[in-house]
Design a protein around this motif. Structure first.
Motif: not given
Length: 214
Positions: A56-60
């Motif tokens: 994933c690229k970030d938490k969102e």
């Protein structure tokens, strides 16, 4: 037959991804989305802080990967019911029961599915794809609810009724969200009283707006 190295690597990567998603769901539910860090998720998933960014690229993005697939599946099933040609009250009952069952099936991350990063139900153009999906599901429920109510309702009254009805459904969910019974056993036990609750709610709305319209 022996698996090739690439298949083994792919299976391990998928296993790691699923551990990350489970860890994220548990932590989002326990601490809230904003309070959780990527390092905490990685630690709970048993992988390195750098490895998590391979999935994933970030938490969102992680939230979207966790929530969008089950909500999309529910939306598809609700759409099929809406276009089944069945009697409107039956469709409302079926979608409502399906929603309660869905939430209880995913009870460990129910608030993650429904409320984290959410917007108002009358938001015209939500920024996040996740919220567009949530609103699409809400509007499916609203669409079939309104067909069971007086046709002269204003837009504001329709929104009020759909909110009240949704509050009722979520009240049922949260009453039993910590129940340890299996979902199928629980729903079998609760179905008669839930169906009666729905009938009483609809009758009350009809009475309310019939009296006001006279």
């Amino acid at each position: 037959m022996n698996q090739t190295p690439s298949k083994i690597k792919g299976a391990r990567a998928e296993e790691t991804k699923q551990r990350i998603l489970r860890a994220a769901g548990e932590l989002f539910e326990e601490k809230g989305f904003q309070a959780v860090t990527m390092r905490e998720i990685a630690k709970q998933a048993g992988c390195s802080h750098t490895a998590i960014y391979m999935h994933c690229k970030d938490k969102e993005d992680l939230l979207h990967q966790l929530v969008i697939p089950p909500l999309t599946e529910f939306k598809t099933e609700a759409h099929e019911l809406l276009h089944s040609g069945n009697e409107s009250r039956s469709v409302l009952q079926q979608i409502s029961m399906k929603w309660i069952t869905f939430c209880l099936k995913h009870r460990s991350i129910a608030s993650v599915l429904i409320t984290i990063k959410s917007v108002r139900v009358d938001e015209a153009e939500p920024e996040l794809p996740l919220n567009q999906l949530r609103l699409d599901i809400y509007r499916q429920l609203e669409e079939v609810l309104i067909t069971n109510l007086p046709s002269r309702l204003t837009a504001e009254q329709r929104l009020t009724c759909s909110r009240i009805y949704f509050y009722m459904l979520m009240g049922i969910v949260h009453t039993y969200i910590d129940n340890e019974e299996g979902t199928s056993v629980l729903m079998e036990r609760l179905t008669p009283v839930i169906e009666t609750t729905m009938d009483v709610m609809i009758a009350g709305m009809i009475q309310q707006f019939t009296v006001k319209g006279e």
